[in-house]
Design an enzyme around this catalytic site. Structure first.
Site, PDB file in Angstrom:
ATOM      1  N   ASP A 154       0.834  -1.198   0.000  1.00  0.00           N
ATOM      2  CA  ASP A 154       0.000   0.000   0.000  1.00  0.00           C
ATOM      3  C   ASP A 154       0.871   1.251   0.000  1.00  0.00           C
ATOM      4  OD1 ASP A 154      -2.304   1.768   0.599  1.00  0.00           O
ATOM      5  OD2 ASP A 154      -3.296  -0.084   1.159  1.00  0.00           O
ATOM      6  N   HIS A 224      -3.911   5.997   3.274  1.00  0.00           N
ATOM      7  CA  HIS A 224      -4.516   4.773   2.753  1.00  0.00           C
ATOM      8  C   HIS A 224      -3.886   3.527   3.373  1.00  0.00           C
ATOM      9  CE1 HIS A 224      -5.555   1.699  -0.291  1.00  0.00           C
ATOM     10  NE2 HIS A 224      -6.565   2.484  -0.611  1.00  0.00           N
ATOM     11  N   SER A 562     -10.767  -1.067  -1.414  1.00  0.00           N
ATOM     12  CA  SER A 562      -9.538  -1.020  -0.611  1.00  0.00           C
ATOM     13  C   SER A 562      -9.851  -1.282   0.856  1.00  0.00           C
ATOM     14  CB  SER A 562      -8.868   0.349  -0.724  1.00  0.00           C
ATOM     15  OG  SER A 562      -8.082   0.456  -1.866  1.00  0.00           O
TER      16      SER A 562
END
Length: 773
Positions: A154, A224, A562
């Site tokens: 990520d 994220h 995600s």
């Protein structure tokens, strides 16, 4: 690495062939490519010397094509030396084509860009209160995943987050070989929870140009990576909320698991943020480091498995019995948009949970419309303001569409001042629309869904009082505005509502099947919460990821596949701890066959437009982790099964042999693609009027007798032989046949859906049936 005799022969042959006229290395404007050889032939522990020898063979190999070993050394920026055999290099397009014809090369593909699968504040078309949360009593034997190592590919990690503190954890597992790559970032620290962190950016640099020192760290500057990793395995953190909403204890799916961050995604350049070369490097490292589960919340356009870095990396992980969980993508609701479709991956769609962050719009006529929002500010209590369509506040030189979408510079401050504006969802970031309204002097915003997004609502941390409405409610509000002489409205502050019905509902952005690469495999496999998920964040950027926003949060609510992907990664971590001998396929089977296709009304799971969703949206259904721990029966698979599957897809036999790394040879007996022992049954063409499918189930529970029940797809008659399976011991396997026959008469063309269920009155082992007529 020991080279095969074949490779040595071909190597010296090429050396002779290329000593005369050789292609030259491309200029700085050339592209970068991945040259993939398949698997290594390492024997025993992989030593530094062995990896160095691999590098040397890569330099020698490329040197025969481009003139010298020295030039090759400069051209190669990654050498994959541990489990994945290959390299990434700056190559001329024509040269890449020549190399691709070499018999020892499985594939050569561009170092193309992938994307993170989060909607965040964009439209691309945990702290949960729902059935996802595992019961403490049921999972006590799994110790909440304490023996499991979960790796995340990520944007890195924010190590200071409380989700990654290590209180109460014992020593780092001795099998762990990873590192904390913080040599150039003294502020970054690992611990007994966050046991490893690496960064990979050479593929990104090859595409965007030289990087500065800020890129030399695995620190998450985007949010994220911290969000997804903590969703999978964040520790218990009490007292978490978003602007006072959703208050509770945050925890990941495997809250006591060890975690490692592999940073492969970077600030977007022309929309591109993650690159194949970096993804492969991270997979090679994570496999070698000792990960048990690899969570991948990113992907690209569906492509051949040999040209897909995530498919290649996850195959090598599966060979080492590592579970790889991938997001399905955010390109819904269109059909055939699903990515990460290899059968050795678990592919996850996104759905809602039974919690929402509500904010009502109250009109002057007394009508109330419930929307969603996480605005950090509120209008004065019960005070009403004029409300108008944003297109009626259009700036002089702006287009009507831009004003309708509330794009930057599209609104006239004189017209907008002191009003609540109704903006249309789409194209530009949702929170940016609110900022545009605020800059124009507006006091609030109503974000109206389109027909495509329907009932799909996202609670965003807006910078002004705002709420998002369904398309139906938005239409009613627009009608009130157009039919009322002086329309007024009020937006109530955000609040947390639990027990929402219906839930789950498929998110409109969640990518859908059928797979364009292998339609014989139903993808996605499963769906999990992926809308307004609260998890850890970074202090480096705002909750909206917009530069204009000065706010900072240590936990944030984000939406996307995600976010749903790490839910399944966390559950896989629990199952891995509870059943360490289970294969990745067994873990996937347990998750899929215990899923539900019903919401909490109860009724069939719906999509964002209130229509019945199909397995192309949710796969086997919405995850039920408390049932996955005791599935009764499993559909198991091994690497040879996947290789035979590739043979059936008519991949080149020599490619498959090198890909496998163990001199695998395709069987002379052709295997039907529909007979891969998958937990779902997909027949993409019933044109022959009759297809027979074979499946084998393994007993992982007590001795028992299972009987079958079938719900026939419309226009298809399904027979199962035998109709009863008697198991006398754990590990016993039984094979059954499923005969699908097209009904007589006129049958509508297209895909139809049914199900097959084995039950012993204690377990319900369900497989979706998908047939195209």
């Amino acid at each position: 690495m020991k080279l095969t005799h074949t490779f040595l022969f071909l190597f010296f042959l090429l050396l002779l062939v290329h000593t005369s006229s050789k292609p030259t290395l491309a200029s700085k404007d050339s592209s970068s490519y991945v040259v993939y050889f398949g698997a290594h032939s390492h024997v025993g522990e992989i030593t530094e010397d062995a990896m160095d020898r691999v590098k040397e063979t890569h330099y020698d190999f490329l040197g025969t094509f481009i003139g010298s070993r020295e030039i090759a050394t400069d051209a190669i920026f990654y050498s994959y030396t541990k489990h994945i055999n290959g390299f990434a290099a700056h190559l001329d397009h024509d040269l890449a084509y020549v190399i691709s014809k070499h018999p020892e090369v499985v594939s050569v593909f561009p170092n193309k860009a992938l994307k993170l699968h989060t909607t965040r504040s964009w439209d691309f078309l945990g702290l949960e209160h729902n059935s996802y949360v595992p019961s403490s009593s049921i999972w006590r034997k799994a110790r909440f995943g304490e023996d499991t190592i979960i790796a995340n590919l990520d944007t890195g990690v924010w190590p200071e987050s409380k989700s990654f503190r290590d209180e109460g954890l014992g020593p780092i597992p001795s099998r762990w070989k990873g590192i904390c790559q913080n040599q150039k970032d003294a502020t970054f620290h690992c611990n007994r929870k966050l046991i490893g962190a690496r960064y990979f950016h050479k593929g990104y640099a090859a595409a965007v140009g030289p990087l500065n020192s800020s890129f030399e760290s695995p620190r998450d500057l985007d949010g994220h990576g911290s969000h997804t990793l903590s969703t999978a395995a964040g520790d218990f953190v009490p007292g978490v909320s978003i602007f006072g909403q959703g208050n509770g204890t945050a925890k990941g799916g495997s809250p006591r698991a060890r975690v490692a961050a592999y940073k492969v995604c970077w600030p977007p350049v022309k929309g591109n943020e993650c690159y194949d070369a970096d993804v492969l490097a991270a997979f090679d490292a994570a496999i070698h480091d000792g990960a048990d589960v690899i969570s991948v919340s990113l992907g690209g356009e569906p492509t051949s498995f040999f040209n897909d870095s995530v498919a290649i990396g996850s195959f090598h992980a599966a060979k080492k019995r590592i579970v790889v969980v991938c997001s399905a993508g955010n390109s819904g609701p269109a059909d055939s948009t699903v990515s990460n479709v290899a059968p050795w991956q678990i592919t996850v769609g996104a759905s809602t949970m039974d919690r929402e962050f509500a904010s009502n719009l109250i009109l002057g006529n007394g009508k109330h419309y419930k929307g969603q929002s996480l605005s950090s500010t509120a209008l004065p209590h019960a005070k009403f303001y004029p409300i108008m369509a944003s297109v009626n506040a259009k700036a002089k030189n702006a287009s009507a569409l831009d004003a309708q979408l509330c794009k930057l510079g599209s609104l006239d401050p004189i017209k907008a001042k002191g009003k609540i504006l109704v903006c249309l969802r789409g194209q530009n970031p949702r929170v940016e629309k609110g900022r545009v309204v605020a800059l124009a002097g507006g006091v609030g915003m109503v974000l109206e869904n389109t027909n495509v997004t329907g009932n799909d609502l996202t609670a965003d941390p807006h910078v002004l009082p705002a709420t998002q409405l369904t398309s139906k409610d938005g239409f009613a509000v627009s009608r009130y505005i157009s039919q009322t002489k002086k329309p007024i409205a009020h937006i109530t502050p955000s609040r947390t509502d639990l027990g929402l019905k219906p839930a789950p509902v498929m998110a409109s952005f969640s990518s859908k099947g059928p797979s364009t690469v292998a339609p014989q495999i139903l993808k996605p496999d499963i769906t999990a919460p992926g809308v307004s998920v609260i998890a850890a964040y970074t202090a480096a950027v705002s909750p909206t990821d917009q530069q204009f926003d000065p706010r900072r949060l240590l936990f944030n609510a984000i939406s996307g596949t995600s976010m749903s992907c790490p839910h399944i990664s966390g559950i896989a971590g629990l199952l891995k701890t509870r059943y360490p001998s289970w294969s990745p396929a067994a873990i996937r089977s347990a998750i899929m066959t215990t899923a539900t296709t019903m919401d909490d009304i109860p009724g069939p799971i719906q999509n964002a437009t209130s229509m019945k969703a199909t397995p192309f949206s949710f796969g086997a259904g919405h995850v039920q982790p408390n049932l996955a721990v005791n599935p009764g029966l499993i559909y198991d698979l091994g690497i040879k099964d996947y290789l035979n599957f590739l043979c059936s897809l008519r991949y080149n036999a020599s490619q498959i042999s090198v890909f496998s790394g163990n001199n695998f040879t395709c069987s002379s007996h052709k295997t039907s693609l529909v007979n891969l022992n998958y937990p779902s049954i997909t027949v993409p063409n019933l044109s022959s009027n009759k297809v027979t499918v074979s499946r084998t189930v393994k007993n992982v529970g007590r001795p028992s007798t299972y009987t079958v029940r079938v719900a026939n797809p419309q226009g298809v008659y399904v027979t199962v032989k035998p109709t009863s399976l008697n198991f006398t011991k754990v590990g016993e396997q039984k094979t059954f046949k499923v005969i699908l026959v097209k009904s007589k008469g006129n049958v509508a063309k297209g895909y139809v859906f049914g199900e097959l269920v084995w039950s012993d009155k204690k377990h319900r082992v369900r497989s979706p049936i998908v047939v195209k007529l």
